[in-house]
Motif scaffolding. Structure first.
Motif, PDB file in Angstrom:
ATOM      1  N   ALA A 154       0.991  -0.999   0.008  1.00 22.24           N
ATOM      2  CA  ALA A 154      -0.035  -0.001   0.012  1.00 22.24           C
ATOM      3  C   ALA A 154       0.909   1.237  -0.149  1.00 22.24           C
ATOM      4  CB  ALA A 154      -0.936   0.025   1.223  1.00 22.24           C
ATOM      5  N   VAL A 155       0.684   2.278  -0.995  1.00 19.31           N
ATOM      6  CA  VAL A 155       1.151   3.360  -1.006  1.00 19.31           C
ATOM      7  C   VAL A 155       0.238   4.387  -0.114  1.00 19.31           C
ATOM      8  CG1 VAL A 155       1.953   5.431  -2.604  1.00 19.31           C
ATOM      9  CG2 VAL A 155       2.190   2.978  -3.274  1.00 19.31           C
ATOM     10  N   VAL A 156       0.964   5.085   1.072  1.00 15.94           N
ATOM     11  CA  VAL A 156       0.295   5.704   2.050  1.00 15.94           C
ATOM     12  C   VAL A 156       0.630   7.182   1.988  1.00 15.94           C
ATOM     13  CG1 VAL A 156      -0.452   5.842   4.421  1.00 15.94           C
ATOM     14  CG2 VAL A 156      -0.281   3.814   3.384  1.00 15.94           C
ATOM     15  N   GLY A 157      -0.244   8.027   1.823  1.00 10.73           N
ATOM     16  CA  GLY A 157      -0.064   9.578   1.888  1.00 10.73           C
ATOM     17  C   GLY A 157      -0.628   9.843   3.133  1.00 10.73           C
ATOM     18  N   VAL A 158       0.113  10.787   4.162  1.00 16.80           N
ATOM     19  CA  VAL A 158      -0.432  11.510   5.226  1.00 16.80           C
ATOM     20  C   VAL A 158      -0.715  12.785   5.031  1.00 16.80           C
ATOM     21  CG1 VAL A 158      -0.139  11.713   7.746  1.00 16.80           C
ATOM     22  CG2 VAL A 158       0.593   9.788   6.606  1.00 16.80           C
ATOM     23  N   ASN A 159      -1.816  13.383   5.371  1.00 13.08           N
ATOM     24  CA  ASN A 159      -2.560  14.647   5.413  1.00 13.08           C
ATOM     25  C   ASN A 159      -2.363  15.234   6.504  1.00 13.08           C
ATOM     26  OD1 ASN A 159      -4.480  16.746   5.127  1.00 13.08           O
ATOM     27  ND2 ASN A 159      -4.769  16.194   3.020  1.00 13.08           N
ATOM     28  N   ILE A 160      -1.771  16.307   6.788  1.00 16.03           N
ATOM     29  CA  ILE A 160      -1.850  16.904   8.232  1.00 16.03           C
ATOM     30  C   ILE A 160      -2.503  18.295   8.254  1.00 16.03           C
ATOM     31  CG2 ILE A 160       0.337  15.559   9.026  1.00 16.03           C
ATOM     32  CD1 ILE A 160       2.106  17.989   8.701  1.00 16.03           C
ATOM     33  N   GLY A 161      -3.017  18.690   9.087  1.00 17.64           N
ATOM     34  CA  GLY A 161      -3.755  20.094   9.575  1.00 17.64           C
ATOM     35  C   GLY A 161      -3.373  20.411  10.818  1.00 17.64           C
ATOM     36  N   LYS A 162      -4.047  21.727  10.921  1.00 18.31           N
ATOM     37  CA  LYS A 162      -3.800  22.299  12.344  1.00 18.31           C
ATOM     38  C   LYS A 162      -4.816  22.053  13.395  1.00 18.31           C
ATOM     39  CE  LYS A 162      -5.249  26.763  13.227  1.00 18.31           C
ATOM     40  NZ  LYS A 162      -5.701  26.752  14.592  1.00 18.31           N
ATOM     41  N   THR A 163      -4.442  21.772  14.358  1.00 16.92           N
ATOM     42  CA  THR A 163      -5.337  21.672  15.525  1.00 16.92           C
ATOM     43  C   THR A 163      -6.245  22.769  15.757  1.00 16.92           C
ATOM     44  OG1 THR A 163      -3.712  20.126  16.552  1.00 16.92           O
ATOM     45  CG2 THR A 163      -5.383  20.886  18.129  1.00 16.92           C
ATOM     46  N   LYS A 164      -7.240  22.330  16.156  1.00 18.23           N
ATOM     47  CA  LYS A 164      -8.404  23.737  16.291  1.00 18.23           C
ATOM     48  C   LYS A 164      -7.989  24.773  17.267  1.00 18.23           C
ATOM     49  CE  LYS A 164     -13.334  24.801  16.155  1.00 18.23           C
ATOM     50  NZ  LYS A 164     -14.532  24.294  16.259  1.00 18.23           N
ATOM     51  N   VAL A 165      -7.707  24.445  18.447  1.00 20.11           N
ATOM     52  CA  VAL A 165      -7.532  25.063  19.709  1.00 20.11           C
ATOM     53  C   VAL A 165      -6.269  25.851  19.747  1.00 20.11           C
ATOM     54  CG1 VAL A 165      -8.919  23.832  21.204  1.00 20.11           C
ATOM     55  CG2 VAL A 165      -6.677  23.074  20.782  1.00 20.11           C
ATOM     56  N   VAL A 166      -5.280  25.313  18.665  1.00 20.72           N
ATOM     57  CA  VAL A 166      -3.882  26.119  18.611  1.00 20.72           C
ATOM     58  C   VAL A 166      -4.087  27.428  17.889  1.00 20.72           C
ATOM     59  CG1 VAL A 166      -1.560  25.990  17.469  1.00 20.72           C
ATOM     60  CG2 VAL A 166      -2.546  23.900  18.620  1.00 20.72           C
ATOM     61  N   PRO A 167      -3.627  28.473  18.412  1.00 18.77           N
ATOM     62  CA  PRO A 167      -3.543  29.657  17.891  1.00 18.77           C
ATOM     63  C   PRO A 167      -2.813  29.790  16.575  1.00 18.77           C
ATOM     64  CG  PRO A 167      -2.467  30.025  19.676  1.00 18.77           C
ATOM     65  CD  PRO A 167      -2.892  28.553  19.710  1.00 18.77           C
ATOM     66  N   GLU A 168      -3.370  30.720  15.596  1.00  9.60           N
ATOM     67  CA  GLU A 168      -2.768  30.839  14.145  1.00  9.60           C
ATOM     68  C   GLU A 168      -1.215  31.126  14.622  1.00  9.60           C
ATOM     69  OE1 GLU A 168      -4.733  33.061  11.245  1.00  9.60           O
ATOM     70  OE2 GLU A 168      -6.694  32.564  12.508  1.00  9.60           O
ATOM     71  N   SER A 169      -0.995  31.824  15.625  1.00 13.26           N
ATOM     72  CA  SER A 169       0.466  32.265  15.543  1.00 13.26           C
ATOM     73  C   SER A 169       1.551  31.167  16.013  1.00 13.26           C
ATOM     74  CB  SER A 169       0.653  33.221  16.931  1.00 13.26           C
ATOM     75  OG  SER A 169       0.227  32.702  18.191  1.00 13.26           O
ATOM     76  N   GLU A 170       0.859  29.904  16.468  1.00 15.17           N
ATOM     77  CA  GLU A 170       1.598  28.663  16.678  1.00 15.17           C
ATOM     78  C   GLU A 170       1.283  27.769  15.765  1.00 15.17           C
ATOM     79  OE1 GLU A 170       0.727  27.420  20.898  1.00 15.17           O
ATOM     80  OE2 GLU A 170       0.808  29.750  21.577  1.00 15.17           O
ATOM     81  N   ALA A 171       0.727  27.851  14.645  1.00 15.99           N
ATOM     82  CA  ALA A 171       0.335  27.072  13.532  1.00 15.99           C
ATOM     83  C   ALA A 171       1.467  26.391  12.923  1.00 15.99           C
ATOM     84  CB  ALA A 171      -0.506  27.505  12.425  1.00 15.99           C
ATOM     85  N   VAL A 172       2.540  26.972  12.783  1.00 15.50           N
ATOM     86  CA  VAL A 172       3.688  26.380  12.235  1.00 15.50           C
ATOM     87  C   VAL A 172       4.234  25.278  13.220  1.00 15.50           C
ATOM     88  CG1 VAL A 172       6.251  26.578  11.554  1.00 15.50           C
ATOM     89  CG2 VAL A 172       4.481  28.156  10.863  1.00 15.50           C
ATOM     90  N   ASP A 173       4.588  25.529  14.436  1.00 12.24           N
ATOM     91  CA  ASP A 173       4.900  24.420  15.510  1.00 12.24           C
ATOM     92  C   ASP A 173       4.108  23.289  15.469  1.00 12.24           C
ATOM     93  OD1 ASP A 173       7.120  26.022  16.042  1.00 12.24           O
ATOM     94  OD2 ASP A 173       6.284  26.793  17.883  1.00 12.24           O
ATOM     95  N   ASP A 174       2.555  23.673  15.303  1.00 14.11           N
ATOM     96  CA  ASP A 174       1.846  22.411  15.553  1.00 14.11           C
ATOM     97  C   ASP A 174       1.836  21.745  14.108  1.00 14.11           C
ATOM     98  OD1 ASP A 174      -0.988  21.446  16.722  1.00 14.11           O
ATOM     99  OD2 ASP A 174      -1.830  22.097  14.771  1.00 14.11           O
ATOM    100  N   TYR A 175       2.125  22.137  12.911  1.00 14.89           N
ATOM    101  CA  TYR A 175       2.159  21.204  12.090  1.00 14.89           C
ATOM    102  C   TYR A 175       3.631  20.594  11.838  1.00 14.89           C
ATOM    103  CZ  TYR A 175      -1.730  23.218   8.724  1.00 14.89           C
ATOM    104  OH  TYR A 175      -2.845  23.376   8.273  1.00 14.89           O
ATOM    105  N   VAL A 176       4.489  21.218  12.341  1.00 11.68           N
ATOM    106  CA  VAL A 176       5.844  20.693  12.401  1.00 11.68           C
ATOM    107  C   VAL A 176       5.601  19.444  13.694  1.00 11.68           C
ATOM    108  CG1 VAL A 176       8.125  20.908  13.384  1.00 11.68           C
ATOM    109  CG2 VAL A 176       7.026  22.456  11.774  1.00 11.68           C
ATOM    110  N   THR A 177       5.079  19.266  14.433  1.00 12.92           N
ATOM    111  CA  THR A 177       4.866  18.234  15.412  1.00 12.92           C
ATOM    112  C   THR A 177       4.304  17.145  14.780  1.00 12.92           C
ATOM    113  OG1 THR A 177       4.603  19.833  17.494  1.00 12.92           O
ATOM    114  CG2 THR A 177       3.667  17.388  17.419  1.00 12.92           C
ATOM    115  N   SER A 178       3.470  17.308  13.829  1.00 15.43           N
ATOM    116  CA  SER A 178       2.683  16.357  13.183  1.00 15.43           C
ATOM    117  C   SER A 178       3.647  15.777  12.285  1.00 15.43           C
ATOM    118  CB  SER A 178       1.470  16.447  12.427  1.00 15.43           C
ATOM    119  OG  SER A 178       0.562  17.049  13.447  1.00 15.43           O
TER     120      SER A 178
END
Length: 350
Positions: free
Chosen positions: A140-164
């Protein structure tokens, strides 16, 4: 047969309840490796002509399942066994979240469409990573789609995506940054190039050697589509997935809030694909999704410049044999036109 079952039975029940029941059934199927392997031998694409290589990854066929169906990577193997050339799981967020209140998923059978306002409901990146580490039993070829956690403020969005990305990229054949869902407040604002550049740069670094793509909305203005294409090429991304669901209600009677997918999205999705191919088709791999219903749609997207094509809403209306039917029809069409590989078709009419 499936259409009768859908019309007479499934359509009478809540859409999300049917979805969860389907996921449970697929998970049970995944616990029967002999059956899964048998299905894979019968239904998975095997024709040499369908094989395609994109961003260094080998796909058994160009047609895959878009993100949104298997949100938590619970049933990758059964989905691959039914014939999808790749399975994109998610959208997954760094932290677990319940999503938006129900009801949040609505069928529009008369328009061959679906409206969802799920809100990235998922068990979080750590739990998805645990599942992706399990043996699958079938390729199986698997792609993983990541998004921003809703409660995380936009100012911390980069760190949130990087964690995932750090948790999931090592387990993915490719990684997708989703900044285009209409169901997380403020998420689409991240598509603005000045905000998107630092986000993609940080995630790309965290992803390491895993190919990185970005998924964009069909509602972007044409000049913004061009700007994202230039940015993706400039950053050395692997490609762009076009498009996510739309907030437009053109062509449908419903006014339910959320993202619209299915047939009404077909024209705009194709238009965005063609624009991306003109702008950066020689520098980026393009993945087309939105309104894909049959082999004619897949063929049209390939001719317009897509290397890979995805579907989701069609699975709801056509049933589990849908990807296998498309694969067989696509192989026949290649032979009829005298082509020996998908690569000979990509971009021919762009």
């Amino acid at each position: 047969m499936y259409r009768i079952v859908f019309t007479q039975v499934l359509s009478r029940f809540d859409a999300e309840a049917v979805h969860h029941l389907t996921i449970r059934a697929l998970r049970l199927l995944g616990l029967l490796p002999f059956v899964t392997r048998r299905l894979h031998r019968l239904l998975a694409p095997r024709e040499e002509s369908l094989r395609v290589t994109a961003f260094g990854v080998h796909f058994p066929g160009p047609f895959g399942l878009a993100a949104g169906f298997d949100k938590d990577a619970r049933c990758v193997a059964p989905l691959a066994a039914f014939g999808f050339g790749h399975v994109e799981v998610g959208t997954i967020t760094a932290h677990a979240q319940p999503g938006n209140p129900r009801p949040r998923l609505f069928r529009l059978p008369e328009s061959r469409a679906v409206i969802n306002r799920m809100g990235f409901n998922n068990a979080g990146a750590a739990e998805a990573a645990r599942r992706l580490r399990r043996p699958r039993g079938v390729p199986a070829v698997v792609g993983v789609n990541i998004g921003k956690t809703k409660v995380v403020p936009e100012s911390e969005a980069v760190d949130d995506y990087v964690t995932s990305a750090r948790l999931l990229a090592p387990l993915a054949d490719y990684l997708v940054v989703n900044v285009s869902s209409p169901n997380t407040p403020g998420l689409r604002d991240l598509q603005a190039v000045d905000r998107l550049r630092p986000l993609l740069a940080a995630v790309k670094e965290a992803a390491g050697r895993t190919p990185l793509l970005v998924k964009i909305a069909p509602d972007l203005a044409d000049e913004d589509v061009d700007a994202v294409a230039e940015l993706a090429a400039d950053l050395g991304l692997a490609g762009i997935i076009a498009t996510n669901t739309t907030i437009s209600r053109e062509g449908v009677a419903s006014t339910e809030a959320g993202g619209l997918s299915g047939r009404p999205l077909k024209a705009r999705s194709l238009e965005v694909l063609r624009r991306l191919h003109r702008k950066a088709g020689d520098r980026l791999t393009l993945v087309s999704v939105g309104g894909v219903e049959d082999v004619d749609d897949v063929w049209e997207r390939l001719l317009a410049g897509a290397t890979l094509v995805q579907g989701y809403t069609g699975l709801i209306y056509e049933g589990p044999l849908w990807p296998s039917r498309i694969n067989r029809a696509l192989a026949r069409r290649l032979r009829r036109h005298g082509h020996t590989s998908i690569r000979e078709v990509v971009g021919r009419t762009a």
